[in-house]
Design an enzyme around this catalytic site. Structure first.
Site, PDB file in Angstrom:
ATOM      1  N   LYS A  10     105.962  22.251  59.209  1.00 19.93           N
ATOM      2  CA  LYS A  10     106.960  21.226  58.874  1.00 19.93           C
ATOM      3  C   LYS A  10     108.132  21.830  58.072  1.00 19.93           C
ATOM      4  CE  LYS A  10     103.764  17.261  58.967  1.00 19.93           C
ATOM      5  NZ  LYS A  10     103.286  16.052  58.228  1.00 19.93           N
ATOM      6  N   TYR A  50     106.807  10.395  66.202  1.00 18.21           N
ATOM      7  CA  TYR A  50     105.917   9.633  65.320  1.00 18.21           C
ATOM      8  C   TYR A  50     105.905   8.138  65.659  1.00 18.21           C
ATOM      9  CZ  TYR A  50     104.697  13.416  62.049  1.00 18.21           C
ATOM     10  OH  TYR A  50     104.172  14.550  61.462  1.00 18.21           O
ATOM     11  N   PHE A  58     105.828   4.183  55.438  1.00 23.31           N
ATOM     12  CA  PHE A  58     106.325   5.548  55.202  1.00 23.31           C
ATOM     13  C   PHE A  58     107.115   6.109  56.386  1.00 23.31           C
ATOM     14  CE2 PHE A  58     101.867   5.929  56.652  1.00 23.31           C
ATOM     15  CZ  PHE A  58     102.003   6.771  57.745  1.00 23.31           C
ATOM     16  N   ARG A  86      92.589  20.741  62.676  1.00 23.28           N
ATOM     17  CA  ARG A  86      92.609  19.788  61.558  1.00 23.28           C
ATOM     18  C   ARG A  86      91.785  20.325  60.382  1.00 23.28           C
ATOM     19  NH1 ARG A  86      95.313  15.125  62.613  1.00 23.28           N
ATOM     20  NH2 ARG A  86      94.381  14.095  60.819  1.00 23.28           N
ATOM     21  N   THR A  92      95.211  15.117  54.657  1.00 21.26           N
ATOM     22  CA  THR A  92      96.626  14.742  54.716  1.00 21.26           C
ATOM     23  C   THR A  92      97.318  14.923  53.369  1.00 21.26           C
ATOM     24  OG1 THR A  92      96.017  13.099  56.391  1.00 21.26           O
ATOM     25  CG2 THR A  92      98.202  12.884  55.404  1.00 21.26           C
ATOM     26  N   ARG A 103      97.017  23.002  53.871  1.00 20.14           N
ATOM     27  CA  ARG A 103      97.702  22.012  53.037  1.00 20.14           C
ATOM     28  C   ARG A 103      97.430  22.255  51.553  1.00 20.14           C
ATOM     29  NH1 ARG A 103      96.847  17.000  57.249  1.00 20.14           N
ATOM     30  NH2 ARG A 103      98.982  16.945  58.063  1.00 20.14           N
ATOM     31  N   ASN A 113     103.651  17.872  53.593  1.00 23.66           N
ATOM     32  CA  ASN A 113     102.337  18.512  53.574  1.00 23.66           C
ATOM     33  C   ASN A 113     102.216  19.702  54.531  1.00 23.66           C
ATOM     34  OD1 ASN A 113     102.380  16.972  55.863  1.00 23.66           O
ATOM     35  ND2 ASN A 113     100.596  15.712  55.350  1.00 23.66           N
ATOM     36  N   HIS A 116     101.438  19.782  60.689  1.00 24.91           N
ATOM     37  CA  HIS A 116     100.969  18.640  61.490  1.00 24.91           C
ATOM     38  C   HIS A 116      99.956  19.129  62.494  1.00 24.91           C
ATOM     39  CE1 HIS A 116     100.844  15.371  64.429  1.00 24.91           C
ATOM     40  NE2 HIS A 116     101.021  16.296  65.347  1.00 24.91           N
ATOM     41  N   GLU A 127     101.776  15.389  72.929  1.00 25.59           N
ATOM     42  CA  GLU A 127     102.658  16.051  71.960  1.00 25.59           C
ATOM     43  C   GLU A 127     103.146  17.408  72.490  1.00 25.59           C
ATOM     44  OE1 GLU A 127     100.458  15.910  68.243  1.00 25.59           O
ATOM     45  OE2 GLU A 127     100.643  13.727  68.157  1.00 25.59           O
TER      46      GLU A 127
HETATM   47  P1  ATP Z   1      99.958  14.644  60.753  1.00 23.77           P
HETATM   48  O1  ATP Z   1     100.000  13.556  61.795  1.00 23.77           O
HETATM   49  O2  ATP Z   1     101.331  14.983  60.207  1.00 23.77           O
HETATM   50  O3  ATP Z   1      99.197  15.833  61.200  1.00 23.77           O
HETATM   51  P2  ATP Z   1      97.790  13.327  59.486  1.00 23.77           P
HETATM   52  O4  ATP Z   1      97.268  13.108  60.874  1.00 23.77           O
HETATM   53  O5  ATP Z   1      96.889  14.022  58.519  1.00 23.77           O
HETATM   54  O6  ATP Z   1      99.165  14.110  59.493  1.00 23.77           O
HETATM   55  P3  ATP Z   1      98.835  10.646  59.585  1.00 23.77           P
HETATM   56  O7  ATP Z   1      98.065   9.469  59.114  1.00 23.77           O
HETATM   57  O8  ATP Z   1      98.964  10.871  61.049  1.00 23.77           O
HETATM   58  O9  ATP Z   1      98.245  11.944  58.860  1.00 23.77           O
HETATM   59  O10 ATP Z   1     100.286  10.542  58.939  1.00 23.77           O
HETATM   60  C1  ATP Z   1     101.367  11.296  59.450  1.00 23.77           C
HETATM   61  C2  ATP Z   1     102.166  11.869  58.315  1.00 23.77           C
HETATM   62  O11 ATP Z   1     102.773  10.804  57.606  1.00 23.77           O
HETATM   63  C3  ATP Z   1     101.330  12.622  57.265  1.00 23.77           C
HETATM   64  O12 ATP Z   1     101.197  13.981  57.558  1.00 23.77           O
HETATM   65  C4  ATP Z   1     102.132  12.426  56.013  1.00 23.77           C
HETATM   66  O13 ATP Z   1     103.113  13.435  55.870  1.00 23.77           O
HETATM   67  C5  ATP Z   1     102.796  11.104  56.219  1.00 23.77           C
HETATM   68  N1  ATP Z   1     102.068  10.060  55.519  1.00 23.77           N
HETATM   69  C6  ATP Z   1     100.882   9.508  55.845  1.00 23.77           C
HETATM   70  N2  ATP Z   1     100.519   8.560  54.974  1.00 23.77           N
HETATM   71  C7  ATP Z   1     101.507   8.508  54.051  1.00 23.77           C
HETATM   72  C8  ATP Z   1     101.735   7.725  52.890  1.00 23.77           C
HETATM   73  N3  ATP Z   1     100.870   6.799  52.494  1.00 23.77           N
HETATM   74  N4  ATP Z   1     102.877   7.972  52.199  1.00 23.77           N
HETATM   75  C9  ATP Z   1     103.757   8.887  52.593  1.00 23.77           C
HETATM   76  N5  ATP Z   1     103.613   9.651  53.684  1.00 23.77           N
HETATM   77  C10 ATP Z   1     102.498   9.471  54.398  1.00 23.77           C
HETATM   78 MG    MG Z   2      98.421  12.281  62.413  1.00 29.47          MG
END
Ligand code: ATP
Ligand code: MG
Length: 138
Positions: A10, A50, A58, A86, A92, A103, A113, A116, A127
């Site tokens: 990222k 996304y 968010f 993962r 996350t 992370r 973080n 992705h 994707e």
């Molecule tokens: P990613 O999809 O980026 O790999 P993830 O699968 O661990 O991350 P998701 O639930 O898909 O998490 O959320 C996507 C992204 O949105 C997260 O990586 C994070 O950067 C952001 N995000 C998720 N939850 C929050 C939150 N509560 N506040 C702020 N940002 C958030």
């Molecule tokens: Mg995700």
């Protein structure tokens, strides 16, 4: 496609100069890089990527951040690639990520973080196709 996943280094990690360290960790962990490039997403492209999170509070911050600078997009191959990637990424929220995860090492906050990863084989295929054409996957 169950041995392929999609990953992003990222914009926070690119800005911090940790592309090289993260790619080293990926290859040390046994992944084969099948596709890789540096891109700078427009806001529209980040919103498309996304789209599943469209209704989440968010979403505006997330898409603004993902389009704020260059990032590295990758197709990664390993047995059980989706869970394996993962696991290497960690939780996350970097504050909750295990020792030894990307992370934990490179993430700054829940929003920024470092990496992705796809959450299913089906989404990995979607994707990868969002960012790479067939000829870019080697
Ligand atoms: P990613 O999809 O980026 O790999 P993830 O699968 O661990 O991350 P998701 O639930 O898909 O998490 O959320 C996507 C992204 O949105 C997260 O990586 C994070 O950067 C952001 N995000 C998720 N939850 C929050 C939150 N509560 N506040 C702020 N940002 C958030
Ligand atoms: Mg995700």
């Amino acid at each position: 496609m169950e041995n392929l996943t999609f990953g992003i280094i990222k914009p926070d990690a690119v800005k911090a100069g940790t592309i090289g360290s993260i790619i080293q960790r990926i290859t040390d962990d046994g992944f084969r890089i099948r596709a890789l490039k540096l891109i700078h997403m427009t806001l529209k492209q980040a919103e498309g990527f996304y789209a599943v999170h469209r209704e989440r509070p968010f979403f505006p911050g997330l898409t603004e951040f993902m389009s704020s600078g260059p990032c590295v997009v990758m197709a990664l191959e390993k047995t059980g690639a989706v869970p394996a990637w993962r696991n290497l990424m960690g939780a996350t929220d970097p504050a909750k990520a295990d020792e030894g995860t990307l992370r934990k090492a490179f993430g700054g906050s829940l929003g920024e973080n470092a990496v992705h990863g796809s959450d299913s084989d089906e989404n990995a295929a979607i994707e990868i196709a969002y960012f790479f054409s067939q000829i870019e996957i080697v």
